[in-house]
Design a protein around this motif. Structure first.
Motif, PDB file in Angstrom:
ATOM      1  N   ARG A  31       1.762  -2.574  -8.263  1.00 58.30           N
ATOM      2  CA  ARG A  31       2.830  -2.283  -7.316  1.00 58.30           C
ATOM      3  C   ARG A  31       2.649  -3.037  -6.005  1.00 58.30           C
ATOM      4  N   SER A  32       3.768  -3.149  -5.305  1.00 56.68           N
ATOM      5  CA  SER A  32       3.787  -3.629  -3.927  1.00 56.68           C
ATOM      6  C   SER A  32       4.128  -2.456  -3.024  1.00 56.68           C
ATOM      7  N   SER A  33       3.294  -2.234  -2.016  1.00 51.06           N
ATOM      8  CA  SER A  33       3.571  -1.160  -1.054  1.00 51.06           C
ATOM      9  C   SER A  33       4.378  -1.661   0.137  1.00 51.06           C
ATOM     10  N   ASP A  34       4.810  -2.913   0.065  1.00 53.91           N
ATOM     11  CA  ASP A  34       5.622  -3.484   1.132  1.00 53.91           C
ATOM     12  C   ASP A  34       6.981  -2.778   1.175  1.00 53.91           C
ATOM     13  N   PRO A  35       7.527  -2.518   2.383  1.00 58.74           N
ATOM     14  CA  PRO A  35       8.844  -1.863   2.456  1.00 58.74           C
ATOM     15  C   PRO A  35       9.936  -2.611   1.721  1.00 58.74           C
ATOM     16  N   ASN A  36       9.796  -3.951   1.640  1.00 59.03           N
ATOM     17  CA  ASN A  36      10.776  -4.769   0.926  1.00 59.03           C
ATOM     18  C   ASN A  36      10.310  -5.141  -0.485  1.00 59.03           C
ATOM     19  N   LYS A  37       9.239  -4.496  -0.943  1.00 56.20           N
ATOM     20  CA  LYS A  37       8.682  -4.747  -2.277  1.00 56.20           C
ATOM     21  C   LYS A  37       8.230  -6.196  -2.439  1.00 56.20           C
ATOM     22  N   ALA A  38       7.785  -6.816  -1.335  1.00 54.94           N
ATOM     23  CA  ALA A  38       7.415  -8.232  -1.354  1.00 54.94           C
ATOM     24  C   ALA A  38       6.141  -8.458  -2.156  1.00 54.94           C
TER      25      ALA A  38
END
Length: 627
Positions: free
Chosen positions: A175-182
């Motif tokens: 997973r990406s925990s970036d707010p934009n799923k970067a």
């Protein structure tokens, strides 16, 4: 922090804790795993300590050993790439990752780490192998953990994985925990000469591409979930891929294939899309595609074919190219019933584990008998660390009673077919009078004592019980797989090497990632049995499947790989005698292609399908037998 935010965090933490407790993969202290939190590596799962150097030290010291790195629950912070290396035919392989739980064991990249900022040039966070593809990066496993690229790392590729012949990823979240799923790539399968391997129960959230592949021999996926991708859920560039049960929640295409890719996809639920954009859930750039049971919602179309034409859903069965039959059979796949591999509950009471002692003769049978006598469940082979330490079987083994798991801890087990009681016609493991289903797993090799040659007259497994037997994660069993039985149930998963399988009347068999290699013996014989194969990859110029005596056989995906030189045999690839079958498979005829793909006999008449007339390197469908 608002009251709502605080409550949400607390609930998330509670959910994480409950999930982590529900899945608790633990082992006895003497099983031979390497607990990374213990000296000399002493990683800390506190979410604060930078573990990059310590984990790299573990990689460097233990690669090539077939050991398992064990990660207890915790958050293991990394700030840079960790890699196994990439020197062909070296020790840069044979290392496994085992987490305590999928939700509780987290390998996380520090936010805004240096070098992970360019999605056009992805930087890998964790790499199993980097160098030139050699086809011998074998038997690699990643189990029960989460890989998280954190926030502010748009150029991160979370996990680069490769394995050949055998190897699998089980129960992993990326997973990406970036707010934009970067992030650039979740599961990076771009390494050349990828597979065969099995990727099962994997969830990928975020990234430009959830999964991206390169060249492969064969990749088999099952129970895959992709969500919140920015370009495509899966980008199948060049791989020979087979997928059963794909779930996608995306505005972008769930699946894209490139010109050199091969794709067999069955049972998919693809939702999201942007109807205003007029796009499709599946965008095909190849003429080597077979689709079945595809449901879509939100997309304008289900499929955009290689020629640009659109196919609307739901898709019952669709493929590029021509279906073949030699008799009056329907030009549709056989559609055998699909049963999931039973999952045996993990034994968390370590007092119910019984150890095999390699220093004691007949210790394997003694351990099984003790477990059955004391109502224990798990028999384990502690990992040996030197060539002098050998597990040797010289007598037939009877598996019975309460035992439901035999776990090899990636050991080699040697079969004494000359000095002991095992002779031609013997069976090594016989399963009988079991209390329930059983799994035998995580053995690197089951081989003839003193070398790597096959046993030939000695069979490895015979199921005489009324319960399913599961065989999985076996790299190179240079022996016959089992003797014909009657009315038994088998699940074969991630099985490779010099194996042959024989099934008798009434047997029901489900295989996933079956990779037989044989220069002489038929690879799979079904005499009145029902056999379902998801992802068949072969080596050797022998018959891949022989179906007879009203058998039912279905092959969905994979590749016939002809790489061996100086082979004298030229049989049909598939033989069907008064039986029903359907085959979907690709061809990689590097050296010498089969002359005949299918030879079918029905009511005394025999016809053949020559390889020469097929064209291309993919047969989307051959159907034998009646309705």
């Amino acid at each position: 922090m608002s009251r709502f935010t605080t409550t949400a965090v607390m609930l998330a933490a509670l959910f994480l804790a409950i999930t982590a407790r529900a899945e608790n993969i633990i082992f006895p202290a003497d099983a031979g795993l390497v607990d990374v939190t213990q000296p000399p590596y002493a990683l800390k799962g506190d979410g604060k300590t930078d573990n990059t150097a310590a984990l790299q030290a573990a990689f460097d010291a233990l690669k090539g050993s077939n050991r398992t790195l064990y990660f207890p629950n915790g958050v293991y912070l990394l700030s840079d790439r960790v890699s196994m290396g990439g020197v062909p035919h070296s020790k840069d392989r044979f290392l496994h990752f085992q987490g305590q739980s999928q939700a509780g064991t987290i390998l996380r990249l520090k936010d805004r780490s240096a070098g992970f900022d360019n999605p056009e040039k992805p930087k890998v966070m964790i790499s199993m192998y980097d160098g030139k593809g050699t086809g011998d990066v074998m038997h690699s496993y990643v189990r029960n953990l989460t890989v998280d690229v954190g926030s502010g790392n748009p150029g991160a590729a979370a996990l680069r994985y490769i394995s050949n012949n055998s190897g699998a990823i089980y129960d992993v979240t990326i997973r990406s925990s970036d707010p934009n799923k970067a992030g650039a790539i979740g599961l990076d399968l771009r390494q050349g000469q990828q597979g065969p391997s099995l990727i099962k129960r994997v969830t990928i959230d975020g990234f430009d591409y959830g999964i991206e592949t390169g060249d492969s021999f064969s990749l088999v996926f099952e129970d895959i979930t992709v969500t919140n991708q920015r370009k495509a859920g899966i980008h199948n560039r060049m791989a020979r891929s087979t997928i059963h049960k794909l779930s996608s929640r995306n505005r972008v295409p769930a699946l894209m294939t490139s010109r050199h890719g091969q794709m067999t996809l069955i049972d998919a639920d693809l939702t999201g899309g942007d109807p205003a954009a007029g796009g499709a859930a599946i965008v095909s750039g190849t003429d080597a595609m077979f689709l079945r049971d595809i449901k879509t919602a939100g997309y304008a179309h289900a499929v955009q074919a290689n020629d640009g034409a659109f196919v609307d859903g739901p898709v019952d069965e669709w493929f590029e190219g021509q279906a073949h039959t030699l008799f009056d059979a329907p030009k549709k796949s056989l559609r055998l019933p699909i049963e999931p591999t039973p999952e045996i509950p993990w034994e968390t009471d370590l007092s119910k584990w019984v150890k095999v002692d390699f220093t004691v003769p007949n210790s394997i049978q003694d351990a099984i008998d003790q477990a059955a006598r004391e109502s224990k469940t798990t028999v384990y082979f502690p990992k040996t660390t030197s060539k002098a330490e050998k597990y040797i079987i010289s007598k037939p083994i009877r598996v019975h009673g309460s035992v439901n798991r035999i776990i090899g801890m990636e050991n080699i087990v040697w079969i004494d077919g000359e000095g002991g009681e095992l002779k031609d016609g013997s069976v090594v493991f016989t399963f009988e009078k079991l209390d329930g289903p059983i799994v035998i797993e995580r053995f690197f090799n089951l081989l003839k004592l003193g070398g790597w040659k096959g046993l030939h007259g000695i069979d490895m497994f015979d199921n005489r019980s009324d319960h399913p037997v599961i065989i999985r994660n076996l790299a190179k069993g240079a022996c016959s797989f089992n003797r014909p039985s009657t009315g038994r149930t088998w699940f074969i998963e991630d099985m490779a090497g010099g194996v042959t399988a024989q099934f008798g009347a009434g047997d029901k068999v489900w295989m996933r990632q079956y990779n037989p290699e044989s220069p002489e013996r038929d690879m799979c014989r079904a005499a009145g049995a029902q056999v379902w194969i998801l992802g068949l990859k072969t080596e050797g110029r022998t018959r891949h499947v022989v179906a007879s005596d009203s058998a039912k056989v279905e092959v969905l995906g994979g590749v016939s790989y002809q790489s061996w030189k100086n082979q004298k045999l030229d049989p049909p690839m598939f033989t069907v005698n008064d039986s029903q079958a359907s085959f979907t498979i690709g061809f990689y005829s590097w050296n010498l292609p089969f002359t005949t793909v299918v030879e079918e006999t029905r009511d005394g008449k025999t016809f053949s399908l020559p390889r020469k007339g097929l064209g291309g390197n993919f047969m989307p469908l051959y159907r034998a037998g009646g309705k």
